[in-house]
Motif scaffolding. Structure first.
Motif, PDB file in Angstrom:
ATOM      1  N   ILE A 119      -6.341   7.403  -3.668  1.00 29.56           N
ATOM      2  CA  ILE A 119      -6.315   6.769  -2.334  1.00 29.56           C
ATOM      3  C   ILE A 119      -6.700   5.290  -2.439  1.00 29.56           C
ATOM      4  O   ILE A 119      -6.071   4.426  -1.832  1.00 29.56           O
ATOM      5  CB  ILE A 119      -7.245   7.529  -1.357  1.00 29.56           C
ATOM      6  CG1 ILE A 119      -6.620   8.902  -1.057  1.00 29.56           C
ATOM      7  CG2 ILE A 119      -7.466   6.751  -0.068  1.00 29.56           C
ATOM      8  CD1 ILE A 119      -7.479   9.814  -0.216  1.00 29.56           C
ATOM      9  N   PHE A 120      -7.709   5.012  -3.253  1.00 23.57           N
ATOM     10  CA  PHE A 120      -8.138   3.618  -3.463  1.00 23.57           C
ATOM     11  C   PHE A 120      -6.947   2.776  -3.927  1.00 23.57           C
ATOM     12  O   PHE A 120      -6.681   1.696  -3.401  1.00 23.57           O
ATOM     13  CB  PHE A 120      -9.260   3.600  -4.515  1.00 23.57           C
ATOM     14  CG  PHE A 120      -9.784   2.225  -4.837  1.00 23.57           C
ATOM     15  CD1 PHE A 120     -10.837   1.689  -4.121  1.00 23.57           C
ATOM     16  CD2 PHE A 120      -9.230   1.479  -5.876  1.00 23.57           C
ATOM     17  CE1 PHE A 120     -11.326   0.415  -4.429  1.00 23.57           C
ATOM     18  CE2 PHE A 120      -9.710   0.215  -6.186  1.00 23.57           C
ATOM     19  CZ  PHE A 120     -10.768  -0.311  -5.462  1.00 23.57           C
ATOM     20  N   SER A 121      -6.210   3.304  -4.906  1.00 23.20           N
ATOM     21  CA  SER A 121      -5.118   2.505  -5.477  1.00 23.20           C
ATOM     22  C   SER A 121      -3.950   2.375  -4.502  1.00 23.20           C
ATOM     23  O   SER A 121      -3.261   1.356  -4.497  1.00 23.20           O
ATOM     24  CB  SER A 121      -4.651   3.101  -6.796  1.00 23.20           C
ATOM     25  OG  SER A 121      -3.948   4.296  -6.580  1.00 23.20           O
ATOM     26  N   VAL A 122      -3.737   3.391  -3.661  1.00 26.11           N
ATOM     27  CA  VAL A 122      -2.644   3.269  -2.684  1.00 26.11           C
ATOM     28  C   VAL A 122      -2.986   2.197  -1.645  1.00 26.11           C
ATOM     29  O   VAL A 122      -2.116   1.435  -1.221  1.00 26.11           O
ATOM     30  CB  VAL A 122      -2.342   4.632  -2.002  1.00 26.11           C
ATOM     31  CG1 VAL A 122      -1.313   4.468  -0.898  1.00 26.11           C
ATOM     32  CG2 VAL A 122      -1.819   5.629  -3.018  1.00 26.11           C
ATOM     33  N   ILE A 123      -4.278   2.141  -1.286  1.00 22.80           N
ATOM     34  CA  ILE A 123      -4.690   1.085  -0.332  1.00 22.80           C
ATOM     35  C   ILE A 123      -4.478  -0.288  -0.972  1.00 22.80           C
ATOM     36  O   ILE A 123      -3.963  -1.216  -0.346  1.00 22.80           O
ATOM     37  CB  ILE A 123      -6.158   1.298   0.114  1.00 22.80           C
ATOM     38  CG1 ILE A 123      -6.235   2.592   0.944  1.00 22.80           C
ATOM     39  CG2 ILE A 123      -6.674   0.113   0.921  1.00 22.80           C
ATOM     40  CD1 ILE A 123      -7.633   3.079   1.244  1.00 22.80           C
ATOM     41  N   VAL A 124      -4.836  -0.404  -2.255  1.00 28.91           N
ATOM     42  CA  VAL A 124      -4.608  -1.678  -2.963  1.00 28.91           C
ATOM     43  C   VAL A 124      -3.107  -1.976  -2.995  1.00 28.91           C
ATOM     44  O   VAL A 124      -2.676  -3.104  -2.742  1.00 28.91           O
ATOM     45  CB  VAL A 124      -5.193  -1.627  -4.396  1.00 28.91           C
ATOM     46  CG1 VAL A 124      -4.793  -2.859  -5.192  1.00 28.91           C
ATOM     47  CG2 VAL A 124      -6.708  -1.506  -4.351  1.00 28.91           C
ATOM     48  N   LEU A 125      -2.320  -0.936  -3.289  1.00 35.30           N
ATOM     49  CA  LEU A 125      -0.858  -1.094  -3.345  1.00 35.30           C
ATOM     50  C   LEU A 125      -0.324  -1.609  -2.014  1.00 35.30           C
ATOM     51  O   LEU A 125       0.498  -2.531  -1.966  1.00 35.30           O
ATOM     52  CB  LEU A 125      -0.222   0.263  -3.687  1.00 35.30           C
ATOM     53  CG  LEU A 125       1.293   0.414  -3.561  1.00 35.30           C
ATOM     54  CD1 LEU A 125       2.011  -0.428  -4.594  1.00 35.30           C
ATOM     55  CD2 LEU A 125       1.705   1.876  -3.740  1.00 35.30           C
ATOM     56  N   LEU A 126      -0.855  -1.036  -0.934  1.00 39.51           N
ATOM     57  CA  LEU A 126      -0.410  -1.388   0.414  1.00 39.51           C
ATOM     58  C   LEU A 126      -0.608  -2.879   0.697  1.00 39.51           C
ATOM     59  O   LEU A 126       0.216  -3.519   1.342  1.00 39.51           O
ATOM     60  CB  LEU A 126      -1.216  -0.544   1.410  1.00 39.51           C
ATOM     61  CG  LEU A 126      -0.743  -0.454   2.836  1.00 39.51           C
ATOM     62  CD1 LEU A 126       0.639   0.136   2.911  1.00 39.51           C
ATOM     63  CD2 LEU A 126      -1.706   0.415   3.653  1.00 39.51           C
ATOM     64  N   PHE A 127      -1.713  -3.440   0.194  1.00 36.02           N
ATOM     65  CA  PHE A 127      -1.994  -4.852   0.468  1.00 36.02           C
ATOM     66  C   PHE A 127      -1.502  -5.770  -0.654  1.00 36.02           C
ATOM     67  O   PHE A 127      -0.993  -6.856  -0.397  1.00 36.02           O
ATOM     68  CB  PHE A 127      -3.496  -5.060   0.698  1.00 36.02           C
ATOM     69  CG  PHE A 127      -3.960  -4.444   1.981  1.00 36.02           C
ATOM     70  CD1 PHE A 127      -3.680  -5.062   3.197  1.00 36.02           C
ATOM     71  CD2 PHE A 127      -4.628  -3.239   1.991  1.00 36.02           C
ATOM     72  CE1 PHE A 127      -4.072  -4.479   4.397  1.00 36.02           C
ATOM     73  CE2 PHE A 127      -5.034  -2.643   3.182  1.00 36.02           C
ATOM     74  CZ  PHE A 127      -4.755  -3.263   4.393  1.00 36.02           C
ATOM     75  N   ALA A 128      -1.678  -5.317  -1.917  1.00 40.46           N
ATOM     76  CA  ALA A 128      -1.373  -6.210  -3.045  1.00 40.46           C
ATOM     77  C   ALA A 128       0.123  -6.363  -3.273  1.00 40.46           C
ATOM     78  O   ALA A 128       0.580  -7.463  -3.603  1.00 40.46           O
ATOM     79  CB  ALA A 128      -2.030  -5.684  -4.317  1.00 40.46           C
ATOM     80  N   ALA A 129       0.879  -5.266  -3.104  1.00 40.23           N
ATOM     81  CA  ALA A 129       2.314  -5.353  -3.421  1.00 40.23           C
ATOM     82  C   ALA A 129       3.029  -6.387  -2.539  1.00 40.23           C
ATOM     83  O   ALA A 129       3.749  -7.239  -3.068  1.00 40.23           O
ATOM     84  CB  ALA A 129       2.958  -3.976  -3.317  1.00 40.23           C
ATOM     85  N   PRO A 130       2.813  -6.365  -1.190  1.00 36.12           N
ATOM     86  CA  PRO A 130       3.497  -7.396  -0.387  1.00 36.12           C
ATOM     87  C   PRO A 130       3.035  -8.815  -0.741  1.00 36.12           C
ATOM     88  O   PRO A 130       3.838  -9.751  -0.733  1.00 36.12           O
ATOM     89  CB  PRO A 130       3.097  -7.049   1.056  1.00 36.12           C
ATOM     90  CG  PRO A 130       2.671  -5.623   1.009  1.00 36.12           C
ATOM     91  CD  PRO A 130       2.098  -5.404  -0.341  1.00 36.12           C
TER      92      PRO A 130
END
Lengths: 493, 163
Positions: A119-130
């Protein structure tokens, strides 16, 4: 908020939710079966995902990736046979705990730490990828070429027998990607008069061959060891005392795993090993590691699942795979006619939210599945290899055939599998070849465009500061791995 | 146990040297093959001919292979067991199955393969073998033919029989 509307639509779409649940169940099962990895499972399901629209297809594959990474911990703890390489470090303390009659506590911690990491990494993905995608909007062909070179250079540090062999494997993948008609000039390259090769070598049969057939032949060469499952009464969620002991470890591993995952080519296995080592280094009782320390499970499990979301950041934002499984998923995007990279965020926001949502849901689901079904999955994992591998091959054959409904693809799969087996015996793993194959198009196109832009003068790369930074990082990565390999050689001799 | 015997490679060249030589030979052959690529006017290729990228990669592989050979003694000799006969038998069965598909069809091949493979791997429980073979063929038919609408080869034999 159109993005929010999209997310809500996905959450309530029964097909997507159903596929995420199916992907999670299959993923945990595949992860738990020794020899089967999430990369192989994603490769095997890729041809069948072509029958779906891109969003449900990617939801299925992403869920499989997350759950498969977690699933390996079940057999690592119960039978000391990690279902997949990322779970190797989990066995160090998981199996000793199971032998002490604490299998339920160990499995509960593995499921909990994996969920938090994921979950931590998906939250990072959600913000970092864009954000990363926005940065990459300004990239031209030279920057993309340098970035792809950086991605390939990272292959030198992904483990395996030798960094050199990983780099050679990556180059072999690039070479295979050149087979077929050159799109700029229409010239046939390495087709040897075979009409089926004019469109290039199909990506999916090669993937299936390298992952499934190679592994099947490897397993055929192993002496069957009797696997004994240790008793398991009930899987328990961590107690408050356990949580107090591991909260620091889980947080550190979340950060480590996400960071390692974001680095091109580095995947869950390396994240888990670093997570384990750091858990031991920070522990007040490092002497308990290897004998059944609960932090020894929390550390690698949080890290390897955090790497799944992390590895999707460069895959989606830049089109550079963050791990072998992410490379397969990226291949899936390409097969669906989509081009991973910054423009995906403008063109396919629904797809991206589909991936975010399915990964988030899969991470929550495998906590439930892991707690409730660990006993069942452990029992299924004892299915004899004599029955399991024929099933894998039949699925591989049907999968390879199903893409174009052509037997040529089945032959390509077999050839890739046999070649992969020979290469693997000599220390050349399949993951670098896949990375090279996936990146082949990007590397060649961006290099050709750069050379046209620079009027065939290599030196003009020096006029692009961002490209220079990527080249410097690539050189640094190769030199670091070379020095490490030389030291290892010196120590072993 | 043949598979457990250590190999007698110690008198031979380092495996990485052999691997490097094979790679260089393969690259030389591939480089030779690039000379047969059709030539195109420079204007069409915009000075980046179709041979440019494959040759660049081949040169890089040759350079890396040479480094692999030169640095081989530093790495020590990896211990590799001999390939067990079961691996060759498995490979042979996979090839035979692929050859069989156009003749007898996919589903019959699945049944035959799912009986032959477990047997060759040491499975001797007849119910398990037969159950797997027919269960797998049925599952493949239900999921892929009925569910996904995939058309498998029926096989020359069945085509001739069914007209």
């Amino acid at each position: 908020m159109p993005e929010l509307e999209l997310a809500v639509a996905l959450v309530t779409d029964p097909l997507v939710v159903g596929l995420v649940i199916a992907g999670t169940l299959v993923g945990v099962l595949v992860g738990a079966l020794p020899g089967l990895s999430s990369s192989m499972a994603v490769a095997l399901l890729l041809p069948f995902s072509l029958y779906l629209e891109p969003v449900p297809a990617m939801a299925l594959l992403s869920a499989l990736y997350c759950a498969g990474t977690y699933g390996g911990s079940i057999t690592a703890i119960l039978i000391n046979a990690p279902g997949a390489p990322p779970a190797v470090a989990t066995a160090f303390d998981g199996y000793p705990m199971a032998r002490q009659g604490e299998a339920g506590r160990a499995l509960g911690m593995a499921a909990f730490a994996s969920t938090i990491g994921g979950i931590f990494s998906v939250i990072v993905l959600l913000f970092a990828a864009p954000l990363l995608a926005r940065l990459a909007y300004g990239f031209g062909p030279p920057e993309y070429f340098a970035l792809a070179v950086l991605g390939l250079s990272m292959l030198s540090s992904i483990g395996g027998e030798s960094p050199l062999k990983n780099l050679i494997g990556g180059c072999l993948g690039l070479l295979v990607a050149t087979v077929g008609v050159d799109l700029t000039t229409g010239v046939e390259r390495f087709v040897f008069g075979v009409p089926e090769l004019y469109d290039g070598i199909d990506f999916i049969p090669v993937l299936i061959g390298l992952f499934a057939v190679t592994e099947m032949l490897t397993q055929a060469g192993r002496t069957g060891l009797p696997r004994v499952s240790l008793g398991l009464s009930a899987t328990k969620l961590p107690t408050r005392d356990d949580l107090r002991r591991v909260r620091g470890t889980i947080f550190r591993s979340c950060c480590i795993g996400t960071f390692v995952g974001i680095l091109p080519a580095e995947g869950s296995t390396m994240a888990a090993m670093i997570g384990y080592n750091e858990a031991k280094r920070w522990s007040k009782e490092p002497e308990k590691f290897g004998k059944g320390a609960i932090e020894g499970i929390a550390g690698p499990e949080a890290a390897n699942n955090a790497a799944t979301g992390g590895s999707m950041v460069p895959t989606l934002a830049l089109g550079i795979p963050g791990s072998a499984t992410a490379a397969v998923i990226m291949g899936g995007l390409q097969v669906h006619g989509l081009r991973p990279g910054p423009y995906l965020f403008e063109e396919q926001p629904g797809l991206l939210y589909g991936i975010f949502f399915s990964m988030l849901l899969a991470n929550l689901l495998f906590l439930v599945v892991g707690i409730a079904g660990a006993k069942l999955f452990a029992r299924i994992s004892l299915v004899p290899g004599t029955l399991l591998w024929p099933m894998v091959f039949v699925l591989s054959m049907v999968g390879a055939y199903g893409v174009e409904q052509s037997m040529v693809d089945v032959w390509v799969m077999l050839a890739a599998g046999f070649l992969g087996f020979v290469l693997k015996r000599h220390g050349f793993g399949p993951a670098p070849i896949i990375m090279g194959l996936v990146l082949g198009g990007l590397v060649e196109t961006s290099l050709a465009q750069s050379m046209i832009l620079f009027d065939n003068q290599w030196t003009r790369f020096s006029t692009r500061p961002v490209a220079l930074v990527f080249f410097a990082l690539a050189l640094g990565s190769i030199l670091t791995s070379a020095v490490r390999a030389l030291r290892r050689g010196a120590v072993s001799s | 146990m043949e598979g457990d015997k250590p190999s007698s490679e110690s008198k031979l060249a380092h495996p990485d040297v052999v691997a490097g030589l094979v790679l260089i030979a393969a690259c030389a052959a591939a480089l030779g093959s690039t000379t047969t690529f059709r030539e195109v006017p420079a204007m069409l290729s915009q000075n980046v001919p179709p041979t440019f990228f494959p040759r660049l990669i081949l040169y890089v592989i040759i350079a890396l292979s040479l480094t692999l050979m030169v640095t081989a003694p530093r790495r020590g000799r990896p211990r590799r067991d001999n390939i067990r006969p079961r691996v060759f038998l498995t490979a042979l069965l996979l090839v035979a199955a692929t050859l069989l598909v156009p003749r007898v069809g996919m589903l019959v091949t699945v049944v035959l393969l799912a009986m032959a493979l477990p047997f060759s791997w040491g499975e001797r429980h007849p119910l398990r073998i037969v159950g797997l073979a027919f269960g797998l063929a049925l599952a493949i038919h239900v999921v892929f033919v009925l569910g996904l609408g995939l058309r498998f080869p029926r096989g020359a034999f069945w085509d001739a029989w069914g007209g």
